[in-house]
Design a protein around this motif. Structure first.
Motif, PDB file in Angstrom:
ATOM      1  N   ASN A 173       0.653  -1.439   0.355  1.00  7.16           N
ATOM      2  CA  ASN A 173      -0.062   0.022  -0.079  1.00  7.16           C
ATOM      3  C   ASN A 173       0.767   1.275   0.003  1.00  7.16           C
ATOM      4  N   GLU A 231      -7.992   2.913   2.142  1.00  8.87           N
ATOM      5  CA  GLU A 231      -9.410   3.150   1.094  1.00  8.87           C
ATOM      6  C   GLU A 231      -9.821   4.326   0.896  1.00  8.87           C
ATOM      7  N   ASP A 280      -8.857   5.220  -4.330  1.00  7.22           N
ATOM      8  CA  ASP A 280     -10.322   4.588  -5.047  1.00  7.22           C
ATOM      9  C   ASP A 280      -9.642   3.249  -5.975  1.00  7.22           C
ATOM     10  N   THR A 281     -10.731   2.756  -6.190  1.00  9.18           N
ATOM     11  CA  THR A 281     -10.545   1.297  -7.092  1.00  9.18           C
ATOM     12  C   THR A 281      -9.651   1.751  -8.359  1.00  9.18           C
ATOM     13  N   ILE A 282     -10.224   2.585  -9.122  1.00  2.83           N
ATOM     14  CA  ILE A 282      -9.786   2.864 -10.411  1.00  2.83           C
ATOM     15  C   ILE A 282      -8.080   3.608 -10.173  1.00  2.83           C
ATOM     16  N   SER A 283      -7.827   4.020  -8.898  1.00  2.24           N
ATOM     17  CA  SER A 283      -6.290   4.516  -8.601  1.00  2.24           C
ATOM     18  C   SER A 283      -5.393   3.526  -8.384  1.00  2.24           C
ATOM     19  N   ARG A 284      -6.117   2.396  -7.543  1.00  2.27           N
ATOM     20  CA  ARG A 284      -5.461   1.187  -7.125  1.00  2.27           C
ATOM     21  C   ARG A 284      -5.034   0.310  -8.276  1.00  2.27           C
ATOM     22  N   ASN A 285      -6.164   0.185  -9.266  1.00  8.04           N
ATOM     23  CA  ASN A 285      -5.717  -0.531 -10.276  1.00  8.04           C
ATOM     24  C   ASN A 285      -4.516  -0.046 -11.097  1.00  8.04           C
ATOM     25  N   ASN A 330      -1.416  -0.475  -9.338  1.00  6.49           N
ATOM     26  CA  ASN A 330      -0.949  -1.720  -9.322  1.00  6.49           C
ATOM     27  C   ASN A 330      -0.220  -1.984 -10.599  1.00  6.49           C
TER      28      ASN A 330
END
Length: 194
Positions: free
Chosen positions: A2, A146, A150-155, A158
């Motif tokens: 993270n 979290e 957000d999910t978009i940034s995390r993807n 990654n």
């Protein structure tokens, strides 16, 4: 992991904020330059006024957009969270340093077993107390992570992280191959010498 993703997002935010601030400095300086040299270059006053109004509008717009998206605040939140992750990581490393010597059998050899067992119980109790704090800290950090990522940034990050890891491993592999080849060459050269 993270923390690495936060580092990548922080670097992107820093680049964006720096570009905004640099562009504001550049156009402000340009406006001042044009106003100071309008007589020398013979630039009509109405042109200077339009350019000045355009530059002022650009500055207001870009700073308003930056403030609307709270880029500086987000950058500061990410920096604080990165620091908290670093503190957690250091606590975990400290635990490993404390536990490390207990794996060495020489620690127990030729020592009073009951004294060592009592010492181990103290270390174990301290570790158990710290473990609860570490779990609570991890839970808090995960919640903050979290909220920020957000999910978009995390993807996105990654993927960037995986590409960088691959690239770093390839560079390391190439360097190790060169070192191995150099070692073999040194051995061959030494074998040739009488």
């Amino acid at each position: 992991e993270n923390k690495r993703l936060l580092d990548l997002k922080y670097n992107d935010l820093t680049r964006t904020v720096n570009n905004i601030q640099t562009s504001v400095i550049f156009v402000s300086t340009l406006s001042g330059f044009l106003q100071a040299t309008k007589l020398q270059f013979g630039i009509p006053s109405d042109v200077i006024e339009v350019v000045s109004i355009t530059i002022s509008t650009y500055i207001s717009l870009i700073l308003s957009i930056s403030k609307y998206y709270k880029l500086d605040e987000l950058k500061e939140k990410i920096q604080n969270l990165i620091e908290k992750y670093s503190l957690l990581h250091n606590k975990i490393e400290h635990r490993m340093d404390v536990l490390g010597p207990w794996n060495n059998k020489h620690l127990w050899e030729y020592k009073n077993a009951s004294d060592k067992l009592e010492e181990w119980r103290e270390v174990l109790n301290d570790m158990n107390d710290q473990y609860k704090q570490i779990i609570e800290t991890k839970q808090m950090l995960t919640t903050e992570f979290e909220i920020i990522m957000d999910t978009i940034s995390r993807n996105k990050y990654n993927t960037v992280n995986a590409e960088r890891n691959y690239s770093n491993r390839m560079e390391l592999f190439q360097t190790q191959k060169k070192e191995t080849a150099l070692e073999r060459q040194i051995i061959r050269e030494q074998a040739k010498q009488p």
